[in-house]
Design a protein around this motif. Sequence first.
Motif, PDB file in Angstrom:
ATOM      1  N   GLY A 112       0.795  -1.028  -0.081  1.00 62.04           N
ATOM      2  CA  GLY A 112       0.123   0.167  -0.174  1.00 62.04           C
ATOM      3  C   GLY A 112       0.715   1.274   0.079  1.00 62.04           C
ATOM      4  O   GLY A 112       1.302   1.739   1.097  1.00 62.04           O
ATOM      5  N   SER A 113       1.048   1.879  -1.065  1.00 60.11           N
ATOM      6  CA  SER A 113       1.844   3.054  -1.291  1.00 60.11           C
ATOM      7  C   SER A 113       1.541   4.207  -0.485  1.00 60.11           C
ATOM      8  O   SER A 113       2.138   5.143  -0.004  1.00 60.11           O
ATOM      9  CB  SER A 113       2.101   3.343  -2.825  1.00 60.11           C
ATOM     10  OG  SER A 113       0.959   3.627  -3.388  1.00 60.11           O
ATOM     11  N   SER A 114       0.298   4.409  -0.473  1.00 59.63           N
ATOM     12  CA  SER A 114      -0.536   5.386   0.132  1.00 59.63           C
ATOM     13  C   SER A 114      -0.824   5.176   1.688  1.00 59.63           C
ATOM     14  O   SER A 114      -1.242   5.836   2.514  1.00 59.63           O
ATOM     15  CB  SER A 114      -2.034   5.739  -0.399  1.00 59.63           C
ATOM     16  OG  SER A 114      -2.679   4.736  -0.198  1.00 59.63           O
ATOM     17  N   LEU A 115      -0.411   4.026   2.057  1.00 57.93           N
ATOM     18  CA  LEU A 115      -0.819   3.678   3.580  1.00 57.93           C
ATOM     19  C   LEU A 115       0.286   4.441   4.641  1.00 57.93           C
ATOM     20  O   LEU A 115       1.523   4.379   4.281  1.00 57.93           O
ATOM     21  CB  LEU A 115      -0.507   2.210   3.924  1.00 57.93           C
ATOM     22  CG  LEU A 115      -1.885   1.420   3.278  1.00 57.93           C
ATOM     23  CD1 LEU A 115      -1.725  -0.058   3.688  1.00 57.93           C
ATOM     24  CD2 LEU A 115      -3.239   2.108   3.880  1.00 57.93           C
ATOM     25  N   GLU A 116      -0.116   4.963   5.791  1.00 63.18           N
ATOM     26  CA  GLU A 116       0.838   5.358   6.872  1.00 63.18           C
ATOM     27  C   GLU A 116       0.899   4.418   7.874  1.00 63.18           C
ATOM     28  O   GLU A 116       1.670   4.605   8.788  1.00 63.18           O
ATOM     29  CB  GLU A 116       0.633   6.776   6.984  1.00 63.18           C
ATOM     30  CG  GLU A 116       0.914   7.710   5.844  1.00 63.18           C
ATOM     31  CD  GLU A 116       1.058   9.284   6.005  1.00 63.18           C
ATOM     32  OE1 GLU A 116       1.077   9.534   7.267  1.00 63.18           O
ATOM     33  OE2 GLU A 116       0.872   9.925   5.204  1.00 63.18           O
TER      34      GLU A 116
END
Length: 243
Positions: A112-116
Amino acid sequence: MLTVVVPCFNEETRIEISQFRQLLSLVPEVRLLFVNDGSTDRTLQVLKGFAATEPDRVSVLSLPANAGKGEAIRRGILAAISESPSWMAYLDADLATPPGEVQRLWSVCQEGSSLEIVFGSRVHLCGSGIDRSMGRHITGRVFAFFAAQTLGTHVYDTQAGAKFLRNTPALGQALATPFCDRWSFDVELLGRLGRLGAFPERAVEVPIRNWRDVPGSKVSLRQGVTSMFSLWRVRRKLRAFRV
């Protein structure tokens, strides 16, 4: 790179070094940072012995006095940030969330590239192996209800002890000051990240397939109930948190 912070207080007889060796084997890019939280037994010696066998991947930060789990994790993550890992995580010293599940949660982070924020939750689904006493389960469900009310969003389990956090400026800001409670710090951390726009928009909660309630936990049922009442202080602190 992933740095995993592991808070330890008097864990000499509970910590299973073999399990952490398995984690190092399963996740080649992981580094372990153990935070000795003022232990009065031989925990520090055990940790230093392990670090001596894996000097490039295991390190120990020792606090002079017991500061509580939340503060140990906060200081550990702040220390790890200086080495610029892409992600950080924290796990319980008893590895209630086993190495295989840690590997699976890490794979979610990478996909997930948008996950933090990625964190595990103890959902007792058909086919899962969630080994938890009924008393702790009931207390946990009540706590989860009030935690969700405090955060203002639906969340099933804030206390599973397996949380992954992307190394961002927001994370450093969220950890700049100590938490107001030793045990409900997970809720306050998620709330701070919420004020900074990372939660729940860039977070995902992943059901854990295997989790075990290891005997000798420092969190008693009484402390669990007490933490519920501490949530009102967490809510007040979140309202005053400056972004």
